[in-house]
Structure formats: structure tokens, C-alpha cells
Motif scaffolding. Structure first.
Motif, mmCIF file in Angstrom:
data_model
loop_
_atom_site.group_PDB
_atom_site.id
_atom_site.type_symbol
_atom_site.label_atom_id
_atom_site.label_comp_id
_atom_site.label_asym_id
_atom_site.label_seq_id
_atom_site.Cartn_x
_atom_site.Cartn_y
_atom_site.Cartn_z
ATOM 1 N N VAL A 52 11.266 -4.906 10.905
ATOM 2 C CA VAL A 52 10.347 -5.002 12.045
ATOM 3 C C VAL A 52 8.975 -5.395 11.525
ATOM 4 N N GLY A 53 8.240 -6.166 12.320
ATOM 5 C CA GLY A 53 6.888 -6.556 11.922
ATOM 6 C C GLY A 53 6.700 -8.049 11.917
ATOM 7 N N SER A 54 6.153 -8.579 10.825
ATOM 8 C CA SER A 54 5.782 -10.000 10.875
ATOM 9 C C SER A 54 6.963 -10.961 10.802
ATOM 10 N N CYS A 55 8.199 -10.451 10.654
ATOM 11 C CA CYS A 55 9.352 -11.351 10.726
ATOM 12 C C CYS A 55 9.466 -11.955 12.130
ATOM 13 N N THR A 56 8.881 -11.300 13.132
ATOM 14 C CA THR A 56 8.834 -11.883 14.477
ATOM 15 C C THR A 56 7.388 -12.223 14.857
ATOM 16 N N ARG A 57 6.530 -12.383 13.861
ATOM 17 C CA ARG A 57 5.095 -12.595 14.063
ATOM 18 C C ARG A 57 4.474 -11.505 14.928
ATOM 19 N N GLY A 58 5.028 -10.313 14.791
ATOM 20 C CA GLY A 58 4.442 -9.168 15.486
ATOM 21 C C GLY A 58 4.783 -9.062 16.956
ATOM 22 N N ARG A 77 2.422 -2.063 19.772
ATOM 23 C CA ARG A 77 1.889 -1.520 18.521
ATOM 24 C C ARG A 77 2.983 -1.348 17.457
ATOM 25 N N LEU A 78 4.240 -1.189 17.936
ATOM 26 C CA LEU A 78 5.352 -0.993 16.999
ATOM 27 C C LEU A 78 5.612 -2.235 16.146
ATOM 28 N N TYR A 79 5.204 -3.396 16.649
ATOM 29 C CA TYR A 79 5.595 -4.649 16.005
ATOM 30 C C TYR A 79 4.483 -5.273 15.166
ATOM 31 N N ARG A 80 3.235 -4.824 15.360
ATOM 32 C CA ARG A 80 2.152 -5.387 14.566
ATOM 33 C C ARG A 80 1.334 -4.286 13.896
ATOM 34 N N LEU A 81 0.733 -3.443 14.747
ATOM 35 C CA LEU A 81 -0.223 -2.467 14.250
ATOM 36 C C LEU A 81 0.406 -1.435 13.301
ATOM 37 N N TYR A 82 1.523 -0.847 13.700
ATOM 38 C CA TYR A 82 2.092 0.225 12.887
ATOM 39 C C TYR A 82 2.697 -0.278 11.567
ATOM 40 N N PRO A 83 3.345 -1.467 11.552
ATOM 41 C CA PRO A 83 3.726 -2.006 10.229
ATOM 42 C C PRO A 83 2.506 -2.251 9.332
ATOM 43 N N GLN A 84 1.377 -2.689 9.935
ATOM 44 C CA GLN A 84 0.153 -2.892 9.144
ATOM 45 C C GLN A 84 -0.335 -1.559 8.584
ATOM 46 N N LEU A 85 -0.319 -0.549 9.443
ATOM 47 C CA LEU A 85 -0.796 0.773 9.031
ATOM 48 C C LEU A 85 0.085 1.352 7.910
ATOM 49 N N ALA A 86 1.402 1.315 8.128
ATOM 50 C CA ALA A 86 2.317 1.924 7.148
ATOM 51 C C ALA A 86 2.238 1.218 5.795
ATOM 52 N N THR A 87 2.212 -0.118 5.809
ATOM 53 C CA THR A 87 2.143 -0.841 4.537
ATOM 54 C C THR A 87 0.756 -0.687 3.913
#
Lengths: 431, 94
Positions: free
Chosen positions: A213-219, A375-385
Motif C-alpha cells: 500500500v502507498g506509492s505503488c498506486t501514487r497514493g 490518509r491510509l494510502y499516502r499520509l500513513y505510509p509516509q509517517l510509518a516509513t
């Protein structure tokens, strides 16, 4: 030509349709299973994995004869933000022994096998036939029309998949809205079996499942998947259709971008693309369910929207098989009472509601709405990484305690703590 | 791995092309009124393109997913059927 009459006509030889056909034929009912592809499975695709328990109830120890790829022993979920990613991996080696928790498989082979089981049990399988419409008599479905042919039945089962035109034509469902479905695309990439086992650190024929999940779908709302087969991997993306309507992204290009990512590219290096496929995926669960029972007609599987996506886990085939089983039981009861009216067939809903299909879809009914949270697709992957990067980075800068690192990232991405707590709370409650 | 274009990906697949019947038909007038034309991007096979200022659909290479039908917000613009029995894409893996 005098039209032949069947007790049941099933439209679509996928897992739901073939399960219903198998059970009905086994019970001695005359069943016609219609498939528009040249063979069952030739029009079907999915991500790559089936949970075993549902089919094991119908065909005990099915793994001894079914064409399967690898039993899955490892689950990984990865969040990606640009060049950073963070993963959670779980492994249970016991899953590679009976009753095998889940298998990766390929549909062309598997669906053909399941339909052949229905044929062996006595069902009639007719391929290369597109059903154009249901036949109505006094507001009741009495059969199907395929070109100039009319075929009659006491009951018709619509098992024609996510983009079910039959349920629309029978007036059981309005047109699908983009929010309710996602588009899934997949490439089957061939690699030698030993190469797959080595690259994925798997013993023997054990398999791995991997969601992204995340930038593989451009968020945007969706995700990626990778399943190991015997001699190939199934790699793909699933993106909500409303997002595809909104953004000018070509999903096949996004999949090529995904293949080039540093955490994917080495896994598939030297592989040969053997197929590119696409399919709709029902996403809204019970919220997109058509009327399951009409006068002389039942709806099963993807056509009924029976897919469960929890973000870290996706189920479809087990629910399809379970609904096919429920439909078969309902037809047998209706037959015993000589009542194929809507009322006589409504026992399908009762059986379904007592089954794991309804229980699980209902239990997770708030998940589709939860997964619409951007937020699940952009913000939270950014936060976790971002937090992980701080944890694992060593430099000449003065050290900061973990809590300080977390707070710094929360501040960096301007995340409201109340919002974060609320999302975490909701996720914990609905998942 | 080398990057593949959508055309290259489709050329790997097996299709039984129906020369007689087109399973997806567009209404030029209705499509002419659509500004966003989401079908151009959403189709996983990239079969919708602008030719001479008009949107057109090429049925060869269709993966029969139904995405175009779902993302189209102009009723009547797309008349959508599955290909005739036995025609269209033939998945060998799926």
C-alpha cells in the motif's frame, strides 16, 4: 425446436457456479452449467490465492487432485512512500501441511478442474456460449436466451462475475457505481521454480503472499499484490474505479512503474511476462449486494459482490464457493417443495445468513467505508516509513528518544494527533 | 526487466478476434458532450483513443473487465456486451 428444460441453469463456470453445479448434480438434479469462454477459467483472473477451508468442506482433501501452485506460508504487508518502505512479515510453516491454510493458483487450470468435477458428478457443461438475457414469463425467470437459443429451467443461478450483466437484466441490481468496484490488473511473470524459492527464501514448494500500500498506486485508494506460483509470480495492482475515473493514470503504466521499484525489480529480474490480465473486483461488500433472490433466480459469488478486502487480507473464492453451496442447498429445498417462486427460493438468504459467507461479510461490513480514508494510502505510509528511517539512521546528529522521533514525524507531515488516534481507533474496531 | 508498453503486454495474450461483431459500441453524440473522457485512461488495455477529434474504441485487445462501462458517467454513451461466446481474450493463466 422444442426447448429442453433443466431444473437449474447456472450462468458462469467460475468457483461459485461450478460449486453449485457440482452439489446439485451430485444430488441427482439436472444441471446445465453455461460458460462463455472456450473452457472454464479462460475468462477469469484474480490476484492469486484461495483460502482452503471452504472447498475442503465440499471436496475433502481437494489438494490431492486440484491443480494448485504453492501453499502459502508467509504473509507480508508493505507500506511504501517513495524510495522508503516498511514491512510486516508473518510466517507459519505449519500452513504447508494438511489442511493447508491457503494456496496460490492460476484460474485457467483451476476453474477448468472444478467445472470438470461438476461434469463428473453429472452436470452438463456448455462452453462458448454467451447468455444474452433471462427469459421472463409473467414476471418470473423461466430460463435464459443465448443468441437464438432459448433454454428453460425451474431456476437460474447468476454466477456471471463482478460485472454481472444478468443481475442487471433481471432487475436485481442497478448499474455498478465506480465507488463499488476496483479494477485489478496482473502480470504473470515466469521464472524457474528454484529461482522463486531462492529469491523469496522459501523451502521447497512453499509460497509467499505479499500486499503493498502507498506509492505503488501514487497514493490513491488501492494497492499492490505479489503471489508466488510454482514457475511464475502473479504481480498486480488493484485501484478503486472512482479513483481511475478521477485521475489520468494508466493502470498498466502504474504496474510497469511498480515492477521497476527497487524492492520488486530484483525479485522478477530475468522473468518473462506470460500474460497481462484485468478484471473488476467488488469492493463494497454487503453495501453493493443485489437482491439475491428473484422469481426463479439466485445470485452467487462476485455477481453478488461477495468479496472481502481487509487491506491486509483479501478473500473472494472461499466466499464464492460458500455462496454456491448455499444456493445449491436452497435449490434442493425449493425442489423438494416444488416451489421455485421468489418465496420458495428465499430460503437461499436464510441459508446464506447462517453461513460463514454472511457472517464474515457482516462482521466486517464497516471496512469498505474505513478503506475510503485517503490518509491510509499516502499520509500513513509516509509517517510509518519516516519513523522507521529515523529509527535506523545513524549520523553525527544528537540522538533523540523514540517518542521524540515519532512526534517529529507527526509534526513534519502535519498530522493531527486526534485524527491519528481516531483513525487507529476506527481501524481497530472495524478490522 | 525491460519496461513494456500496453501494446506489447497485449501482444503476449491470446485472443480470438471476432471480425463480425463489435461488443462495445460508442454513441458519438453522447461521447462528444463528455469533456473528461475517463475511458481514455481507465481502460487497462488503453483501447480508447482520440481520432480526428472523436473518441474511438478498438475492440482488439479488450480484456473484458468492464472498467470503461463503470467509469463512464454518460448513460447510453457505451453499449457494452461481452464478446460473443468463444471470442475475445483467452486467459491461459488467469
Amino acid at each position: 425446436m422444442a426447448a429442453e428444460k433443466f431444473t437449474t441453469i447456472i450462468i458462469g463456470a467460475g468457483p461459485a457456479g461450478s460449486t453449485a453445479a457440482y452439489l446439485l448434480a451430485k444430488a441427482g438434479l439436472d444441471v446445465l452449467l453455461i460458460e462463455r469462454g472456450e473452457s472454464p477459467g479462460s475468462k477469469n483472473m484474480f490476484g492469486g490465492r484461495m483460502y482452503s477451508f471452504a472447498l475442503n468442506r465440499i471436496i475433502p482433501n481437494f489438494w490431492e487432485e486440484a491443480p494448485l501452485e504453492r501453499p502459502v506460508v508467509r504473509e507480508t504487508v508493505t507500506m511504501i512512500a517513495g524510495d522508503k518502505s516498511i514491512s510486516l512479515t508473518f510466517q507459519e510453516d505449519n500452513w504447508a501441511t494438511p489442511p493447508y491454510h491457503s494456496f496460490t493458483l492460476l484460474r485457467a487450470e483451476f476453474d477448468a478442474w472444478l467445472a470438470s468435477k461438476a461434469e463428473e458428478a453429472g452436470a452438463m457443461l456448455a462452453c462458448n456460449i454467451r447468455v444474452d438475457d433471462v427469459l421472463l414469463e409473467n414476471g418470473r425467470v423461466v430460463g435464459v436466451r443465448a443468441g437464438d437459443d432459448e433454454l428453460l429451467a425451474d431456476v437460474v443461478i447468476a454466477a456471471d462475475g463482478a460485472n454481472s450483466l444478468i443481475t442487471e437484466k433481471a432487475g436485481l441490481r442497478p448499474r455498478l457505481s465506480p465507488r463499488q468496484v476496483a479494477t485489478g490488473v496482473k502480470q504473470v511473470i515466469e521464472l524457474p521454480a528454484e529461482t522463486i524459492s531462492q529469491r523469496f527464501q522459501l523451502t521447497g514448494n512453499n509460497g509467499a503472499a505479499h500486499l503493498f500500500v502507498g506509492s505503488c498506486t501514487r497514493g490513491i485508494q488501492g494497492g499492490g499484490f505479489l503471489y508466488t506460483n510454482k514457475n511464475s509470480v502473479s504481480l498486480g495492482l488493484v485501484i478503486n474505479a472512482a479513483e481511475l475515473q478521477r485521475y489520468p493514470y494508466q493502470i498498466s503504466e502504474l504496474l510497469e512503474d511498480f515492477k521497476a521499484q527497487p524492492f520488486i525489480a530484483p525479485l522478477i529480474e530475468g522473468g518473462r511476462v506470460a500474460e497481462y490480465s484485468a478484471h473488476l473486483v467488488p469492493e463494497a461488500g454487503l453495501h453493493m449486494m443485489p437482491r439475491l433472490v428473484g422469481n426463479g433466480i439466485l445470485v452467487v459469488g462476485d455477481a453478488a459482490g461477495f468479496v472481502l478486502n481487509l487491506g491486509y487480507l483479501v478473500r473472494g473464492m472461499d466466499l464464492a464457493i460458500g455462496s454456491g453451496e448455499a444456493a445449491a442447498q436452497a435449490v434442493m429445498e425449493a425442489k423438494a417443495r416444488h416451489d421455485f417462486s421468489q418465496r420458495g427460493l428465499s430460503v437461499y438468504q436464510d441459508i446464506l445468513k447462517k453461513s460463514f459467507v454472511w457472517r464474515d461479510l457482516d462482521f466486517y461490513h464497516q471496512v469498505p467505508h474505513f478503506l475510503e480514508n485517503q490518509r491510509l494510502y499516502r499520509l500513513y505510509p509516509q509517517l510509518a516509513t519516516g519513523i522507521a528511517a529515523e529509527m535506523f539512521t545513524v549520523s553525527d546528529a544528537p540522538p533523540v528518544h523514540l517518542l521524540g522521533k515519532i512526534m517529529a514525524q507527526i509534526k513534519k507531515y502535519q498530522i493531527s494527533l486526534t485524527q491519528l488516534a481516531s483513525d487507529a481507533w476506527k481501524g481497530g474496531r472495524v478490522l | 526487466m525491460k519496461r513494456l508498453s500496453t501494446e506489447q503486454l497485449l501482444s503476449i495474450n491470446k485472443f480470438s478476434v471476432d471480425d463480425e461483431a463489435k461488443h462495445i459500441i460508442l454513441d458519438r453524440q453522447i461521447c462528444g458532450r463528455c469533456e473528461s473522457k475517463p475511458c481514455r485512461f481507465a481502460c487497462p488495455a488503453g483501447l480508447y483513443s482520440i481520432k480526428d477529434g472523436e473518441i474511438s474504441f478498438d475492440p482488439v485487445g479488450c480484456l473484458e473487465c468492464g472498467t470503461c462501462r463503470v467509469v463512464c458517467s454518460h448513460p447510453g454513451a457505451i453499449t457494452w456486451q461481452y464478446p460473443r461466446g468463444g471470442f475475445g481474450v483467452i486467459y491461459r493463466y488467469g
